[in-house]
Design a protein around this motif. Structure first.
Motif, PDB file in Angstrom:
ATOM      1  N   ALA A 115       0.829  -1.209   0.000  1.00  0.00           N
ATOM      2  CA  ALA A 115       0.000   0.000   0.000  1.00  0.00           C
ATOM      3  C   ALA A 115       0.863   1.258   0.000  1.00  0.00           C
ATOM      4  N   VAL A 116       1.932   1.270   0.794  1.00  0.00           N
ATOM      5  CA  VAL A 116       2.830   2.429   0.826  1.00  0.00           C
ATOM      6  C   VAL A 116       3.455   2.650  -0.546  1.00  0.00           C
ATOM      7  N   LEU A 117       3.862   1.576  -1.196  1.00  0.00           N
ATOM      8  CA  LEU A 117       4.455   1.711  -2.523  1.00  0.00           C
ATOM      9  C   LEU A 117       3.433   2.192  -3.547  1.00  0.00           C
ATOM     10  N   LYS A 118       2.180   1.792  -3.371  1.00  0.00           N
ATOM     11  CA  LYS A 118       1.123   2.293  -4.265  1.00  0.00           C
ATOM     12  C   LYS A 118       0.936   3.796  -4.053  1.00  0.00           C
ATOM     13  N   GLU A 119       0.947   4.226  -2.792  1.00  0.00           N
ATOM     14  CA  GLU A 119       0.824   5.652  -2.514  1.00  0.00           C
ATOM     15  C   GLU A 119       1.981   6.420  -3.160  1.00  0.00           C
TER      16      GLU A 119
ATOM     17  N   SER B 160      19.158  19.549   7.752  1.00  0.00           N
ATOM     18  CA  SER B 160      19.059  20.368   6.544  1.00  0.00           C
ATOM     19  C   SER B 160      17.592  20.531   6.172  1.00  0.00           C
ATOM     20  N   LYS B 161      17.305  21.578   5.437  1.00  0.00           N
ATOM     21  CA  LYS B 161      15.918  21.899   5.077  1.00  0.00           C
ATOM     22  C   LYS B 161      15.604  21.430   3.666  1.00  0.00           C
ATOM     23  N   THR B 162      14.436  20.845   3.518  1.00  0.00           N
ATOM     24  CA  THR B 162      13.860  20.688   2.185  1.00  0.00           C
ATOM     25  C   THR B 162      12.495  21.353   2.205  1.00  0.00           C
ATOM     26  N   GLN B 163      12.171  22.006   1.120  1.00  0.00           N
ATOM     27  CA  GLN B 163      10.895  22.723   1.059  1.00  0.00           C
ATOM     28  C   GLN B 163       9.725  21.752   1.044  1.00  0.00           C
ATOM     29  N   ALA B 164       9.917  20.606   0.400  1.00  0.00           N
ATOM     30  CA  ALA B 164       8.830  19.627   0.266  1.00  0.00           C
ATOM     31  C   ALA B 164       9.144  18.374   1.074  1.00  0.00           C
ATOM     32  N   MET B 165       8.149  17.897   1.807  1.00  0.00           N
ATOM     33  CA  MET B 165       8.256  16.649   2.554  1.00  0.00           C
ATOM     34  C   MET B 165       6.986  15.843   2.309  1.00  0.00           C
ATOM     35  N   ILE B 166       7.150  14.623   1.834  1.00  0.00           N
ATOM     36  CA  ILE B 166       6.003  13.753   1.582  1.00  0.00           C
ATOM     37  C   ILE B 166       5.952  12.684   2.668  1.00  0.00           C
ATOM     38  N   GLY B 167       4.807  12.562   3.317  1.00  0.00           N
ATOM     39  CA  GLY B 167       4.584  11.528   4.308  1.00  0.00           C
ATOM     40  C   GLY B 167       3.796  10.389   3.704  1.00  0.00           C
ATOM     41  N   LEU B 168       4.309   9.173   3.818  1.00  0.00           N
ATOM     42  CA  LEU B 168       3.651   7.981   3.300  1.00  0.00           C
ATOM     43  C   LEU B 168       3.206   7.105   4.461  1.00  0.00           C
TER      44      LEU B 168
ATOM     45  N   VAL C 199      -5.330   9.491   6.126  1.00  0.00           N
ATOM     46  CA  VAL C 199      -6.324   8.837   6.969  1.00  0.00           C
ATOM     47  C   VAL C 199      -5.620   7.974   8.017  1.00  0.00           C
ATOM     48  N   LYS C 200      -6.287   7.749   9.153  1.00  0.00           N
ATOM     49  CA  LYS C 200      -5.664   7.051  10.277  1.00  0.00           C
ATOM     50  C   LYS C 200      -6.060   5.585  10.390  1.00  0.00           C
ATOM     51  N   SER C 201      -6.996   5.150   9.585  1.00  0.00           N
ATOM     52  CA  SER C 201      -7.426   3.753   9.611  1.00  0.00           C
ATOM     53  C   SER C 201      -6.731   2.982   8.488  1.00  0.00           C
ATOM     54  N   ASN C 202      -6.124   1.848   8.827  1.00  0.00           N
ATOM     55  CA  ASN C 202      -5.491   1.018   7.803  1.00  0.00           C
ATOM     56  C   ASN C 202      -6.480   0.624   6.722  1.00  0.00           C
ATOM     57  N   GLU C 203      -7.689   0.271   7.153  1.00  0.00           N
ATOM     58  CA  GLU C 203      -8.694  -0.198   6.198  1.00  0.00           C
ATOM     59  C   GLU C 203      -9.064   0.899   5.197  1.00  0.00           C
ATOM     60  N   GLU C 204      -9.260   2.125   5.699  1.00  0.00           N
ATOM     61  CA  GLU C 204      -9.595   3.230   4.800  1.00  0.00           C
ATOM     62  C   GLU C 204      -8.408   3.573   3.908  1.00  0.00           C
ATOM     63  N   TYR C 205      -7.216   3.486   4.451  1.00  0.00           N
ATOM     64  CA  TYR C 205      -5.996   3.735   3.683  1.00  0.00           C
ATOM     65  C   TYR C 205      -5.917   2.768   2.500  1.00  0.00           C
ATOM     66  N   TYR C 206      -6.109   1.490   2.763  1.00  0.00           N
ATOM     67  CA  TYR C 206      -6.067   0.487   1.693  1.00  0.00           C
ATOM     68  C   TYR C 206      -7.167   0.743   0.669  1.00  0.00           C
ATOM     69  N   HIS C 207      -8.350   1.071   1.158  1.00  0.00           N
ATOM     70  CA  HIS C 207      -9.507   1.261   0.270  1.00  0.00           C
ATOM     71  C   HIS C 207      -9.260   2.408  -0.715  1.00  0.00           C
ATOM     72  N   LEU C 208      -8.776   3.545  -0.219  1.00  0.00           N
ATOM     73  CA  LEU C 208      -8.544   4.696  -1.089  1.00  0.00           C
ATOM     74  C   LEU C 208      -7.458   4.400  -2.113  1.00  0.00           C
ATOM     75  N   LEU C 209      -6.428   3.699  -1.702  1.00  0.00           N
ATOM     76  CA  LEU C 209      -5.350   3.389  -2.636  1.00  0.00           C
ATOM     77  C   LEU C 209      -5.789   2.399  -3.703  1.00  0.00           C
ATOM     78  N   GLU C 210      -6.667   1.485  -3.339  1.00  0.00           N
ATOM     79  CA  GLU C 210      -7.216   0.562  -4.335  1.00  0.00           C
ATOM     80  C   GLU C 210      -7.959   1.307  -5.443  1.00  0.00           C
ATOM     81  N   HIS C 211      -8.480   2.496  -5.089  1.00  0.00           N
ATOM     82  CA  HIS C 211      -9.194   3.326  -6.063  1.00  0.00           C
ATOM     83  C   HIS C 211      -8.320   4.462  -6.598  1.00  0.00           C
ATOM     84  N   ASN C 212      -7.007   4.316  -6.446  1.00  0.00           N
ATOM     85  CA  ASN C 212      -6.027   5.263  -6.999  1.00  0.00           C
ATOM     86  C   ASN C 212      -6.215   6.688  -6.478  1.00  0.00           C
ATOM     87  N   ILE C 213      -6.569   6.783  -5.198  1.00  0.00           N
ATOM     88  CA  ILE C 213      -6.764   8.096  -4.566  1.00  0.00           C
ATOM     89  C   ILE C 213      -5.677   8.295  -3.512  1.00  0.00           C
ATOM     90  N   ILE C 214      -4.969   9.407  -3.595  1.00  0.00           N
ATOM     91  CA  ILE C 214      -4.006   9.738  -2.543  1.00  0.00           C
ATOM     92  C   ILE C 214      -4.782   9.857  -1.233  1.00  0.00           C
TER      93      ILE C 214
END
Length: 454
Positions: free
Chosen positions: A87-91, A317-325, A341-356
């Motif tokens: 799921a993290v790699l899909k995100e 060191s500073k980076t302007q952009a930081m992505i949290g996965l 989202v904080k729920s594993n289930e919702e996280y998986y569900h959104l990624l299955e539908h190609n939604i960040i």
């Protein structure tokens, strides 16, 4: 430290890993479309010159530590590892599609939860897949949080071979009664083993996290823990104030009574004593709650003025952009924040539908951006100025009036168009930052949102 100052300034206040702080994000005007646009803008502005930071949240723990305020899921079932990594790699693939060109990774940090809950083989797969479509910035830094009880030589070697050179271990306190109260039984021998292994393999920065203000903890306990820590001389130390927020974390922080906690004045004395012991051992205070040896990159960052603070804490060191996965992770484009989202289930569900899988966030306006710079300056360098016209804002005169109170108490001093926090004032840096926090002042919370500042 003066008891009257502790009484005066021991109030509920943010730790300022961001501004605006999460409770003051404007959720009504935020959208995923806006977040994507702000990240795309930031990436195009900064990827070539700075690169970006990656934070990966690995939420699983085998047991619950009752001092912990992090998002976690308790399980002993390690079959959860593989689906989560996929799921993290899909995100990440959705972000790569959005960014449109190869990202340059400057910082990568594994947090949790317990990252070493995952097997070395799964961690190798995760990191190697993340890096396949990216390049590494010059002087990149990879780091992870390790649990001393389950961080093996295989974990350390695998991550070292992937480019990791910094590890931090959660120590908290060595007193067994305190460990039982916070459900974190961890012998000194385990910490020594994990520290020695990291150094043998070649890690250049080994950190220990110690907490003061824990239930049943005394100044004597803090000294005993520090003396054992000194025998290992970690490169950096995070000396955190225990954040007692049971109204947020529920029963996870109800493993002991409020009456078991040190009083505010004794808690502050624990810090002051700890600071004296660390400095006598050769550590230098860095920002808030951090100490480092002069050979560590965190010390070098304070000397060169490159110290930065974000949702990963202090970074060299500073980076302007930081992505949290990962679940609950927070991303930062500089122009906006977004939390998953904080729920594993919702996280998986959104990624299955190609939604960040973002569920809330905030797009910073011009005022937010200016205030954010001032608070970052204070948190990282204990000073800020308004000589540059871009750092002037409408309410600045009112803020300066509020700061006069801190000056009278000897906590800061005014110089030409700048304020400098005194040595005495460093203990109250959160309070000083609150004088700049216009959103907090405009809308006082009706219930307690933050831990106490002392």
């Amino acid at each position: 430290m003066c008891q009257s100052l502790i009484t005066k300034y021991n109030v509920s206040g943010p730790r300022y890993t961001s501004y605006p702080t999460v409770p003051y994000w404007d959720l009504d005007s935020f959208s995923l479309i806006q977040w994507k646009a702000s990240l795309k803008r930031s990436f195009e502005e900064s990827n070539t010159s700075e690169g970006l930071s990656l934070y990966i949240h690995l939420p699983f723990c085998e047991s619950l530590c009752t001092f912990c305020g992090c998002h976690k899921r308790i399980t002993k079932r390690h079959e959860v590892e593989s689906p989560y990594i996929k799921a993290v790699l899909k995100e990440w693939s959705l972000y790569l599609e959005l960014l449109g060109s190869k990202p340059k990774i400057k910082e990568l940090h594994l947090g949790g939860g317990t990252p070493t809950f995952f097997s070395p083989e799964h961690l190798h797969y995760l990191i190697s897949e993340l890096l396949k479509d990216a390049e590494l910035a010059e002087h990149y830094e990879f780091s992870f949080e390790g649990h001393p009880n389950n961080t093996t030589e295989a974990h350390l070697q695998t991550l070292y071979d992937l480019g990791f050179r910094r590890v931090s271990y959660g120590v908290q306190d060595y007193n067994l009664n305190i460990q039982k109260a916070i459900n974190r039984i961890q012998p000194f021998e385990n910490v020594k083993r994990a520290t020695d292994l990291a150094r043998k393999i070649g890690y250049t920065s080994v950190g220990h996290d110690i907490i003061f203000g824990l239930p049943f903890q005394t100044e004597t306990d803090v000294i005993a823990t520090i003396n054992k820590t000194k025998s290992l001389m970690p490169d950096r130390i995070a000396f955190y104030s225990y954040a007692h927020v049971p109204w947020i974390k529920g029963n996870g922080q109800r493993g002991f009574s409020d009456a078991d906690l040190p009083t505010p004045d004794s808690k502050r004395q624990q810090y002051e004593t700890g600071k004296q012991y660390f400095e006598a051992a050769g550590y230098v205070e860095i920002g808030m709650d951090h100490f480092a040896l002069k050979t560590d990159s965190l010390y070098k960052a304070i000397k060169t003025g490159t110290l930065h603070r974000n949702f990963m804490g202090y970074t060299a060191s500073k980076t302007q952009a930081m992505i949290g996965l990962g679940v609950s992770s927070i991303s930062d484009s500089w122009y906006g924040f977004a939390q998953n989202v904080k729920s594993n289930e919702e996280y998986y569900h959104l990624l299955e539908h190609n939604i960040i899988p973002v569920f809330k966030g905030h797009i910073l306006n011009d005022e937010d951006l200016v205030i954010r710079k001032h608070i970052l300056n204070l948190m990282c360098h204990f000073k800020t100025d308004w000589e540059d016209q871009s750092l002037v804002f409408k309410e600045l005169p009112e803020v300066l009036v509020k700061l006069k109170e801190f000056e009278l108490d000897g906590l800061l001093q005014f110089e030409y168009k700048q304020v400098i926090v005194t040595e005495k004032g460093k203990a109250f840096i959160r309070n000083i930052c609150m004088a700049f926090d216009l959103l907090l002042q405009r809308k006082k919370p009706e219930t307690q949102l933050f831990s106490m500042t002392i």
